[in-house]
Design a protein around this motif. Structure first.
Motif, PDB file in Angstrom:
ATOM      1  N   ALA A 153      45.208  32.994  10.586  1.00  0.00           N
ATOM      2  CA  ALA A 153      44.161  33.886  10.071  1.00  0.00           C
ATOM      3  C   ALA A 153      44.775  35.168   9.513  1.00  0.00           C
ATOM      4  CB  ALA A 153      43.165  34.221  11.182  1.00  0.00           C
ATOM      5  N   VAL A 154      45.675  35.783  10.278  1.00  0.00           N
ATOM      6  CA  VAL A 154      46.272  37.055   9.850  1.00  0.00           C
ATOM      7  C   VAL A 154      47.089  36.850   8.574  1.00  0.00           C
ATOM      8  CG1 VAL A 154      47.872  38.905  10.481  1.00  0.00           C
ATOM      9  CG2 VAL A 154      46.266  38.022  12.188  1.00  0.00           C
ATOM     10  N   ARG A 155      47.883  35.787   8.563  1.00  0.00           N
ATOM     11  CA  ARG A 155      48.724  35.488   7.395  1.00  0.00           C
ATOM     12  C   ARG A 155      47.881  35.343   6.130  1.00  0.00           C
ATOM     13  NH1 ARG A 155      54.000  33.375   7.215  1.00  0.00           N
ATOM     14  NH2 ARG A 155      54.132  32.839   9.429  1.00  0.00           N
ATOM     15  N   ALA A 156      46.712  34.731   6.273  1.00  0.00           N
ATOM     16  CA  ALA A 156      45.839  34.493   5.113  1.00  0.00           C
ATOM     17  C   ALA A 156      44.865  35.661   4.882  1.00  0.00           C
ATOM     18  CB  ALA A 156      45.068  33.194   5.310  1.00  0.00           C
ATOM     19  N   PRO A 161      42.189  41.115  10.035  1.00  0.00           N
ATOM     20  CA  PRO A 161      43.639  41.126   9.801  1.00  0.00           C
ATOM     21  C   PRO A 161      44.157  42.419   9.150  1.00  0.00           C
ATOM     22  CG  PRO A 161      42.769  39.000   9.222  1.00  0.00           C
ATOM     23  CD  PRO A 161      41.573  39.893   9.506  1.00  0.00           C
ATOM     24  N   GLY A 162      45.187  42.976   9.769  1.00  0.00           N
ATOM     25  CA  GLY A 162      45.822  44.187   9.245  1.00  0.00           C
ATOM     26  C   GLY A 162      45.063  45.456   9.577  1.00  0.00           C
ATOM     27  N   ARG A 163      43.811  45.325   9.974  1.00  0.00           N
ATOM     28  CA  ARG A 163      42.995  46.516  10.249  1.00  0.00           C
ATOM     29  C   ARG A 163      42.839  46.760  11.741  1.00  0.00           C
ATOM     30  NH1 ARG A 163      38.274  45.350   5.743  1.00  0.00           N
ATOM     31  NH2 ARG A 163      39.637  45.613   3.945  1.00  0.00           N
ATOM     32  N   THR A 164      42.636  45.683  12.491  1.00  0.00           N
ATOM     33  CA  THR A 164      42.468  45.835  13.936  1.00  0.00           C
ATOM     34  C   THR A 164      43.475  44.927  14.646  1.00  0.00           C
ATOM     35  OG1 THR A 164      40.837  44.051  14.106  1.00  0.00           O
ATOM     36  CG2 THR A 164      39.994  46.258  13.659  1.00  0.00           C
ATOM     37  N   ALA A 175      49.974  40.336   7.590  1.00  0.00           N
ATOM     38  CA  ALA A 175      48.675  40.466   6.912  1.00  0.00           C
ATOM     39  C   ALA A 175      48.856  40.932   5.472  1.00  0.00           C
ATOM     40  CB  ALA A 175      47.786  41.443   7.672  1.00  0.00           C
ATOM     41  N   PRO A 176      48.238  40.247   4.524  1.00  0.00           N
ATOM     42  CA  PRO A 176      48.340  40.679   3.119  1.00  0.00           C
ATOM     43  C   PRO A 176      47.586  41.990   2.919  1.00  0.00           C
ATOM     44  CG  PRO A 176      46.776  38.874   3.326  1.00  0.00           C
ATOM     45  CD  PRO A 176      47.364  39.084   4.689  1.00  0.00           C
ATOM     46  N   PRO A 177      48.002  42.809   1.943  1.00  0.00           N
ATOM     47  CA  PRO A 177      47.254  44.042   1.688  1.00  0.00           C
ATOM     48  C   PRO A 177      45.820  43.705   1.302  1.00  0.00           C
ATOM     49  CG  PRO A 177      49.118  43.799   0.168  1.00  0.00           C
ATOM     50  CD  PRO A 177      49.072  42.561   0.989  1.00  0.00           C
ATOM     51  N   ARG A 178      44.884  44.519   1.767  1.00  0.00           N
ATOM     52  CA  ARG A 178      43.477  44.270   1.433  1.00  0.00           C
ATOM     53  C   ARG A 178      42.891  45.485   0.768  1.00  0.00           C
ATOM     54  NH1 ARG A 178      41.078  42.409   6.919  1.00  0.00           N
ATOM     55  NH2 ARG A 178      39.208  42.035   5.748  1.00  0.00           N
TER      56      ARG A 178
END
Ligand SMILES: [Zn+2]
Length: 366
Positions: free
Chosen positions: A238-241, A262-265, A358-361
């Motif tokens: 999930a995090v990777r995507a 992902p990437g935020r929490t 985590a990809p940038p969002r």
């Protein structure tokens, strides 16, 4: 834009107007001359534009320009009392009937800028990957279908067994011995033929078993049993995507759920990294708990509670009607305390190797 009044009631008390939309609170508005009451009455009569309202209020003896009315409407909008009249439906009478309660729910959150239909549409376009259609998963699937999720992939490798019947209400007697993923998919198709559903009868025994399943998915929900690290693999996928992940489960006396943005929490691996050292008694207790064999004591009411909490969190991610509640928290509901929830913060571990994937969002500062 034609403006519609939401379902509310009001009463004048002296120079004030008491307006009730949610039974839990009354809004007090100053209305010495009765203009606000007249505006509400006009809006209740029929949805109207600001220009039409200006004319209509003239008939009540109030000389208000279109700009005055627009100002008044933006006040009512900030109080959550009005919405865009044309956004209250999906525009197809059959669909509106099917989603009657869903549209009504979003009515609370709709405004002049955000239509009810705009909450529902992303759900209908969403693809949710459901991991496990057993205890919590079977009611999760039912809730997601009811909410109007447009596409689901259902993963499970179990067959339907008589022992499932205490808590897995997707299945019928005739399903015993058959693939849960297949039977759950059949339930979804019978329930709403408009939902696309893909059963995957697969044992997840390595992270690679999830790699193809996350493609094109908007959210992952559920919890995998079998391998003790299966949820960590799902977390990593999930995090990777960059796909939100909502999971939950239960032990003997607690229900638990959390979500990962992902990437935020914090992710599930942040939590694992925070565990006490292996050689302390706390560390040993963790290991025992992790490897404990437990005859699943989850009954129907409890399993449905887990499934419903996961679906509710999924709904927050997919519609944005409010921010996710369980992101960055482990929420436990204590069965010894009548299911009182406890919110334990899950801090993001700055050293976490998984979060780093985590990809940038959009909207995040890196
Ligand atoms: Zn992490």
């Amino acid at each position: 834009m034609r403006v519609a009044l939401k379902e509310c009631e009001w009463e004048a008390t002296g120079e004030d107007l008491l307006v009730v939309f949610d039974a839990r609170e009354a809004i007090t508005l100053s209305d010495p001359e009765g203009q606000v009451a007249a505006l509400l009455s006009e809006l209740r009569r029929a949805p109207q534009t600001a220009a039409e309202l200006s004319v209509a209020l003239g008939r009540h003896g109030f000389s208000l320009s279109e700009e005055d009315v627009t100002g008044g409407l933006s006040g009512l909008d900030s109080l959550g009392l009005i919405e865009d009249a044309d956004g209250r439906t999906l525009g197809d009478p059959d669909e509106d009937e099917r989603h009657f309660s869903n549209l009504s729910f979003y009515g609370t959150y709709a405004s002049l800028d955000r239509r009810r239909a705009a909450f529902l549409r992303p759900l209908r376009e969403a693809h949710v990957l459901v991991l496990g259609v057993g205890g919590g998963g079977s009611s999760l699937v039912q809730c997601l279908a009811g909410l109007g999720v447009g596409e689901m992939t259902l993963v499970d490798q179990d067959r339907v067994e008589p022992r499932n019947f205490a808590r897995q209400f997707l299945y019928r007697h005739a399903d015993i011995g058959l693939s849960k993923a297949e039977r759950a998919a059949a339930w979804v198709r019978d329930y709403d033929p408009g939902i696309k559903v893909h059963p995957v009868d697969r044992w997840v025994s390595a992270p690679e078993d999830l790699a193809d399943l996350v493609q094109g998915v908007d959210l992952i929900a559920g919890g995998l049993d079998g391998h003790p690290h299966a949820n960590l693999w799902a977390n990593e996928a999930a995090v990777r995507a960059g796909i939100p992940y909502v999971l939950g489960g239960a032990n003997r006396s607690q229900l638990m759920y959390l979500s990962v943005d992902p990437g935020r929490t914090a992710c599930l691996a942040c939590d694992y990294a925070d565990r006490p050292a292996e050689d302390t008694s706390e560390g040993i207790a963790y290991r025992i708990v992790e490897n404990m064999k437990l005859s699943n004591p989850l009954t129907g009411p409890m399993a449905m509670q887990v499934g419903s909490l996961l679906a509710f969190e999924a709904q927050r991610y997919l519609t944005g009607y409010e921010p996710p509640r369980a992101a960055g928290f482990r929420v436990t509901l204590d069965m010894r305390e009548g299911l009182v929830p406890e919110w334990q913060p899950l801090p993001k571990n700055p050293e976490c190797q998984i979060c780093r994937l985590a990809p940038p969002r959009e909207g995040d500062r890196r």
